[in-house]
Scaffold this motif. Structure first.
Motif, PDB file in Angstrom:
ATOM      1  N   LEU A 247       0.835  -1.209   0.000  1.00  0.00           N
ATOM      2  CA  LEU A 247       0.000   0.000   0.000  1.00  0.00           C
ATOM      3  C   LEU A 247       0.869   1.259   0.000  1.00  0.00           C
ATOM      4  CD1 LEU A 247      -2.594  -1.085   2.721  1.00  0.00           C
ATOM      5  CD2 LEU A 247      -2.879  -1.257   0.256  1.00  0.00           C
TER       6      LEU A 247
ATOM      7  N   HIS B 179       2.796   1.348  -3.578  1.00  0.00           N
ATOM      8  CA  HIS B 179       1.972   1.733  -4.731  1.00  0.00           C
ATOM      9  C   HIS B 179       1.154   2.995  -4.507  1.00  0.00           C
ATOM     10  CE1 HIS B 179       2.408  -2.802  -5.372  1.00  0.00           C
ATOM     11  NE2 HIS B 179       3.241  -2.190  -6.202  1.00  0.00           N
ATOM     12  N   HIS B 180       1.487   3.710  -3.393  1.00  0.00           N
ATOM     13  CA  HIS B 180       0.842   5.004  -3.103  1.00  0.00           C
ATOM     14  C   HIS B 180      -0.692   4.918  -3.074  1.00  0.00           C
ATOM     15  CE1 HIS B 180       4.914   6.129  -3.880  1.00  0.00           C
ATOM     16  NE2 HIS B 180       4.684   7.387  -3.538  1.00  0.00           N
ATOM     17  N   GLU B 181      -1.186   3.867  -2.429  1.00  0.00           N
ATOM     18  CA  GLU B 181      -2.646   3.717  -2.281  1.00  0.00           C
ATOM     19  C   GLU B 181      -3.160   4.792  -1.316  1.00  0.00           C
ATOM     20  OE1 GLU B 181      -4.539   1.004  -3.437  1.00  0.00           O
ATOM     21  OE2 GLU B 181      -2.894  -0.090  -4.385  1.00  0.00           O
TER      22      GLU B 181
ATOM     23  N   ILE C 126      -4.661   5.538   1.882  1.00  0.00           N
ATOM     24  CA  ILE C 126      -4.788   4.764   3.124  1.00  0.00           C
ATOM     25  C   ILE C 126      -5.054   5.688   4.311  1.00  0.00           C
ATOM     26  CG2 ILE C 126      -3.364   2.784   2.425  1.00  0.00           C
ATOM     27  CD1 ILE C 126      -0.990   4.164   3.864  1.00  0.00           C
TER      28      ILE C 126
ATOM     29  N   GLN D 135       1.891  10.934  -1.473  1.00  0.00           N
ATOM     30  CA  GLN D 135       0.837   9.914  -1.345  1.00  0.00           C
ATOM     31  C   GLN D 135      -0.349  10.530  -0.605  1.00  0.00           C
ATOM     32  OE1 GLN D 135       2.195   6.252   0.424  1.00  0.00           O
ATOM     33  NE2 GLN D 135       0.205   5.284   0.395  1.00  0.00           N
TER      34      GLN D 135
END
Length: 211
Positions: free
Chosen positions: A108, A111-113, A115, A135
């Motif tokens: 996470l 992949h720069h989700e 969050i 991010q």
């Protein structure tokens, strides 16, 4: 000569600071009395005053000139963002500000989700994720046991101070990324820096010989 006033972060930090000051001949016997109810302690001979404050309040006292000099952790300086001069790394109180969580949260971060991040340090977390990692995250401010957040599903990761990492390990969490190293720092009020420049420079010179 006017008094030079010091605001010391309460607890272990204050004790270590007083030990360091004693090495350069600055003593304050009154402060050693554990039962004392006094709020301000004075060394008349050297015209110095000391008071203890909660960590997050130290930069505030210094910014507004109620204290000329403050001793506090770098985490507090970064979080509070006050207009003060940081003049010396005292080298004790060492630890790290880290992003922690379950190992499963690693992708996470990679992949720069989007969050959720739980922390006592929202400004530090925001600066790290938005300005350094670019991010987008939702930051949740907590005051208590931050480690609880990923365990109960409040957040994917936390941003917190890590000293030994034992609390993390006991709860199945780990350091995923390091935000920055931390230690005790000396901060000075900008006006005091100009007005008391000689006394402050002399103090810094003496302290540097001990660090």
């Amino acid at each position: 000569m006017r008094y030079l006033t010091f605001a010391l972060g309460k607890g272990r930090l204050a004790r270590q600071t007083l030990e360091l000051f004693e090495k350069i001949g600055i003593t304050c016997e009154e402060m050693k009395d554990r039962d004392s109810r006094k709020l301000i302690f004075t060394n008349e001979e050297l015209k110095l005053r000391f008071f203890l404050a909660k960590g997050p309040d130290v930069p505030t006292y210094v910014e507004y000139g109620a204290a000329d000099i403050g001793i506090v952790g770098e985490d507090t300086i970064l979080e509070e963002g006050r207009k003060v001069h940081e003049v010396l790394d005292l080298g004790y109180g060492k630890c790290r500000m880290c992003v922690c969580g379950y190992e499963s949260a690693k992708p996470l971060l990679k992949h720069h989700e989007i969050i959720r991040v739980a922390t006592k340090y929202p400004n530090i977390a925001k600066d790290y994720f938005y300005n350094k990692k670019h991010q987008t995250v939702e930051i949740i401010k907590l005051n208590g046991s931050i480690e609880l957040a990923p365990i109960v599903g409040l957040s994917e990761v936390i941003v917190d101070i890590v000293e030994t990492g034992s609390t993390l390990r006991e709860n199945g969490l780990e350091v995923l990324e390091e935000v920055c190293p931390l230690s005790a720092r000396m901060i000075v009020n900008p006006v005091s820096m100009r007005m008391e420049s000689d006394r402050i420079k002399d103090l810094l010179k003496k302290l540097r010989t001990q660090i």
